[in-house]
Design a protein around this motif. Sequence first.
Motif, mmCIF file in Angstrom:
data_model
loop_
_atom_site.group_PDB
_atom_site.id
_atom_site.type_symbol
_atom_site.label_atom_id
_atom_site.label_comp_id
_atom_site.label_asym_id
_atom_site.label_seq_id
_atom_site.Cartn_x
_atom_site.Cartn_y
_atom_site.Cartn_z
ATOM 1 N N UNK A 119 -6.247 -3.016 -1.473
ATOM 2 C CA UNK A 119 -5.567 -1.914 -2.159
ATOM 3 C C UNK A 119 -4.392 -1.403 -1.331
ATOM 4 N N UNK A 120 -3.314 -1.068 -2.013
ATOM 5 C CA UNK A 120 -2.124 -0.554 -1.340
ATOM 6 C C UNK A 120 -2.297 0.939 -1.048
ATOM 7 N N UNK A 121 -1.971 1.325 0.173
ATOM 8 C CA UNK A 121 -2.035 2.724 0.582
ATOM 9 C C UNK A 121 -0.655 3.177 1.026
ATOM 10 N N UNK A 122 -0.436 4.481 0.985
ATOM 11 C CA UNK A 122 0.808 5.074 1.464
ATOM 12 C C UNK A 122 0.507 5.905 2.696
ATOM 13 N N UNK A 123 1.217 5.641 3.778
ATOM 14 C CA UNK A 123 1.081 6.429 4.997
ATOM 15 C C UNK A 123 2.438 7.007 5.350
ATOM 16 N N UNK A 170 12.839 11.922 13.841
ATOM 17 C CA UNK A 170 12.450 10.684 13.163
ATOM 18 C C UNK A 170 11.783 9.701 14.115
ATOM 19 N N UNK A 171 12.188 9.718 15.389
ATOM 20 C CA UNK A 171 11.506 8.864 16.371
ATOM 21 C C UNK A 171 10.058 9.309 16.561
ATOM 22 N N UNK A 172 9.839 10.623 16.587
ATOM 23 C CA UNK A 172 8.468 11.130 16.703
ATOM 24 C C UNK A 172 7.659 10.802 15.457
ATOM 25 N N UNK A 173 8.276 10.911 14.299
ATOM 26 C CA UNK A 173 7.580 10.555 13.058
ATOM 27 C C UNK A 173 7.233 9.069 13.040
ATOM 28 N N UNK A 174 8.136 8.237 13.545
ATOM 29 C CA UNK A 174 7.867 6.799 13.588
ATOM 30 C C UNK A 174 6.703 6.495 14.519
ATOM 31 N N UNK A 193 2.659 -4.834 5.274
ATOM 32 C CA UNK A 193 3.320 -3.561 5.556
ATOM 33 C C UNK A 193 4.771 -3.620 5.102
ATOM 34 N N UNK A 194 5.195 -2.603 4.362
ATOM 35 C CA UNK A 194 6.597 -2.513 3.972
ATOM 36 C C UNK A 194 7.419 -1.950 5.127
ATOM 37 N N UNK A 195 8.719 -2.018 5.004
ATOM 38 C CA UNK A 195 9.585 -1.397 5.999
ATOM 39 C C UNK A 195 9.511 0.124 5.840
ATOM 40 N N UNK A 196 9.321 0.873 6.925
ATOM 41 C CA UNK A 196 9.287 2.342 6.811
ATOM 42 C C UNK A 196 10.618 2.873 6.289
ATOM 43 N N UNK A 236 7.860 7.273 5.647
ATOM 44 C CA UNK A 236 6.661 6.728 5.005
ATOM 45 C C UNK A 236 6.819 5.225 4.793
ATOM 46 N N UNK A 237 5.696 4.577 4.519
ATOM 47 C CA UNK A 237 5.693 3.149 4.203
ATOM 48 C C UNK A 237 4.427 2.832 3.427
ATOM 49 N N UNK A 238 4.409 1.666 2.816
ATOM 50 C CA UNK A 238 3.244 1.188 2.080
ATOM 51 C C UNK A 238 2.575 0.076 2.879
ATOM 52 N N UNK A 239 1.262 0.032 2.825
ATOM 53 C CA UNK A 239 0.551 -1.035 3.520
ATOM 54 C C UNK A 239 -0.729 -1.381 2.790
#
Length: 241
Positions: A9-13, A36-40, A191-194, A214-217
């Motif tokens: 199943x695909x999730x969003x993080x 954004x670096x901290x979020x990454x 994993x998608x590209x963030x 965010x990204x999908x995985x």
Amino acid sequence: MVTSSATSAVATLGGVQTVSLQLVEQSPINIDTVVLADLAAAYAAAVDTFVISNNAANKRGLLNVTGINAVTYTDATPTVPEIWPKLVDAMRQVHTGRLLPAREIYMTPTRWAWFQAALDANNRPFVSDDLAAAIPLLGNSDGAVAEGLAGVIRGINLPVFLDPNIPANLGAGTNEDRIIVARPEDVILYESSPKAEAFRETKAKEAQVVFRLYAYLALMSERAPKAISVISGTGLVQPTF
């Protein structure tokens, strides 16, 4: 020939951070780059935790996959020599159940430090970067790292990777960690590209900017459960130094 299918199943993080417009526009540094670096970094830790501990159908982390090789180490006074047969058994069960070799070992930095701190009867370390000073040598150390490749368990020739996101609050006393011995080729992470975005409009009245990453995985961890061994038990209570 028997075939089946596995579902992932695909999730969003993702995560958000709200920053004042004044800070964005008046800061002498590019504050958006810092945020954004901290979020990454937080996203990467969340993905790691997801792969290890998530417990939902079709996206279970390694510790929650049904049918894995469960190895129990029960010991009120655990030692490195006494956990050694459990490491070998964890590797053996992957060999036997998957018919392919285990590739890697994952443990917390504290658990690896416990290995490094252990001495034999002659006060020689079991894990060292100095072969001459550490006979009998069970493991090679590649130096102090907080996360990543730390060394090799020589007797079974498997690299040890440290991961601080492995939980250390498990077991009846909520004070146990886990050691994972696995064949990572059988655990597939899609994993998608963030995506990193900034929004002024949503917080315009408060003169704030919302940063979002965010990204999908999707995690395919249940197709070959015998490729995963998990060592647990009272022998893995948090060590003291």
